[in-house]
Scaffold this motif. Structure first.
Motif, short mmCIF file in Angstrom:
data_model
loop_
_atom_site.label_atom_id
_atom_site.label_comp_id
_atom_site.label_asym_id
_atom_site.label_seq_id
_atom_site.Cartn_x
_atom_site.Cartn_y
_atom_site.Cartn_z
N ALA A 127 0.85 -1.19 0.00
CA ALA A 127 0.00 0.00 0.00
C ALA A 127 0.88 1.24 0.00
N TRP A 128 0.52 2.23 -0.82
CA TRP A 128 1.20 3.52 -0.83
C TRP A 128 0.27 4.53 -0.16
N LEU A 129 0.83 5.37 0.69
CA LEU A 129 -0.02 6.26 1.48
C LEU A 129 0.59 7.65 1.63
N SER A 130 -0.28 8.59 1.96
CA SER A 130 0.11 9.96 2.26
C SER A 130 -0.47 10.29 3.63
N ALA A 131 0.40 10.67 4.59
CA ALA A 131 -0.03 10.91 5.97
C ALA A 131 0.25 12.35 6.37
N THR A 132 -0.69 12.93 7.11
CA THR A 132 -0.51 14.26 7.69
C THR A 132 0.00 14.11 9.11
N LEU A 133 1.14 14.78 9.42
CA LEU A 133 1.76 14.66 10.72
C LEU A 133 1.58 15.95 11.52
N GLU A 134 1.53 15.78 12.83
CA GLU A 134 1.43 16.93 13.74
C GLU A 134 2.59 16.88 14.71
N SER A 135 3.27 18.01 14.89
CA SER A 135 4.43 18.06 15.79
C SER A 135 3.98 18.02 17.24
N THR A 136 4.72 17.25 18.05
CA THR A 136 4.48 17.17 19.50
C THR A 136 5.83 17.30 20.20
N ASN A 137 5.82 17.28 21.52
CA ASN A 137 7.05 17.35 22.28
C ASN A 137 7.94 16.13 22.06
N GLN A 138 7.32 15.01 21.76
CA GLN A 138 8.07 13.77 21.55
C GLN A 138 8.50 13.58 20.09
N GLY A 139 7.94 14.34 19.18
CA GLY A 139 8.27 14.19 17.77
C GLY A 139 7.08 14.55 16.90
N LYS A 140 6.70 13.64 16.02
CA LYS A 140 5.58 13.87 15.12
C LYS A 140 4.64 12.67 15.18
N VAL A 141 3.35 12.96 15.19
CA VAL A 141 2.35 11.91 15.28
C VAL A 141 1.42 12.00 14.08
N VAL A 142 0.98 10.84 13.57
CA VAL A 142 0.09 10.78 12.40
C VAL A 142 -1.32 11.14 12.84
N ARG A 143 -1.93 12.12 12.13
CA ARG A 143 -3.29 12.53 12.45
C ARG A 143 -4.31 12.04 11.42
N SER A 144 -3.89 11.97 10.15
CA SER A 144 -4.81 11.48 9.11
C SER A 144 -4.00 10.81 8.01
N VAL A 145 -4.65 9.92 7.29
CA VAL A 145 -3.97 9.14 6.25
C VAL A 145 -4.87 9.01 5.03
N GLN A 146 -4.25 9.11 3.86
CA GLN A 146 -4.94 8.80 2.61
C GLN A 146 -4.19 7.66 1.93
N ILE A 147 -4.88 6.56 1.68
CA ILE A 147 -4.28 5.45 0.95
C ILE A 147 -4.37 5.77 -0.53
N LYS A 148 -3.23 5.96 -1.16
CA LYS A 148 -3.20 6.40 -2.56
C LYS A 148 -3.34 5.23 -3.53
#
Length: 244
Positions: free
Chosen positions: A75-96
């Protein structure tokens, strides 16, 4: 030496063995489609990262309802990340895109896509900046390596009649045979002789074939020079000794 793998094996091993970004939690992670299929997604391999958008691919397996054996794909995907104190976390994903073998599963890719897009945000997938940079660097190295691969297809030789494929390692190399008194091609597993009459003779299948050059074309020769008859006897005698 040739090593052959199926496409699925190559893709899956490449994804699992690569040091991709280490996401939170154990992998693979599972999702259930509306038709009852169990989908497992393995660690993501980062392809690019720009702004807050991550492009990646991941090996997946699908066990259809009522079956026990998984089918593997990618599967190929595009994910939107959000910055946090620990790093970056995935908030939403689109399977391309999803690639799976077999027509039945190809028809279910939309169902699989929906299930993954719904579940991935709840997996708490996280990255550190160091992990992202490491994964991107590895992907760049893999792309550079793939550009050096020679994917030129081999020449296909087709014959409408019985034939022998004669291999010669490079340009024919001739060397005088003290035993037979003629020159032979030494960089071929086949017996190819340049005889005293200037012609080349190939021995195979208990027959002699004649050609104007070592590279052919060879044609069956019903009559051969007398000295080749003696050579043929020596070849057959040697074969008997080595196989008794």
């Amino acid at each position: 030496m040739k090593i052959v793998f199926t496409l699925t094996q190559i893709i899956l091993s490449g994804l699992l063995l690569s040091v991709s970004a280490q996401q939170t939690g154990s992998w693979p992670k599972a999702a259930t489609a509306t038709d009852g299929s169990i989908i497992k997604m393995y660690e993501w391999q980062t392809e690019s990262f720009s702004g807050n958008t991550l492009q990646a691919r991941a090996a997946i397996s699908v066990i259809e309802a009522g079956k026990s054996d998984p089918t593997f794909g990618v599967a190929w995907l595009s994910a939107t990340l959000e910055s946090t104190n620990q790093g970056k976390v995935v908030r939403s994903v689109q399977i391309k895109s999803i690639k799976l073998p077999g027509e039945s599963l190809q028809e279910k890719t939309s169902t699989i896509q929906v299930a993954l897009e719904k579940e991935i945000p709840f997996w708490n997938v996280q990255f550190t900046n160091e992990q992202l940079n490491s994964s991107l660097k590895l992907n760049e190295q893999q792309n550079n390596l793939s550009r050096t691969l020679d994917n030129t297809p081999p020449e296909i030789i087709y014959s409408r009649q019985p034939a022998i494929l004669v291999s010669i390692d490079g340009k024919p190399t001739l060397q005088q045979s003290t035993e037979w008194g003629v020159e032979t091609v030494i960089n071929s597993p086949f017996t190819i002789i340049k005889n005293r009459d200037g012609n080349f003779y190939l021995y195979g299948g208990k027959h002699w074939y004649k050609a104007p050059s070592a590279m052919g074309p060879y044609n069956y020769s019903e009559q051969v020079p007398q000295n080749l008859t003696a050579i043929e006897s020596a070849i057959n005698e040697s074969y008997k000794k080595n196989n008794t």
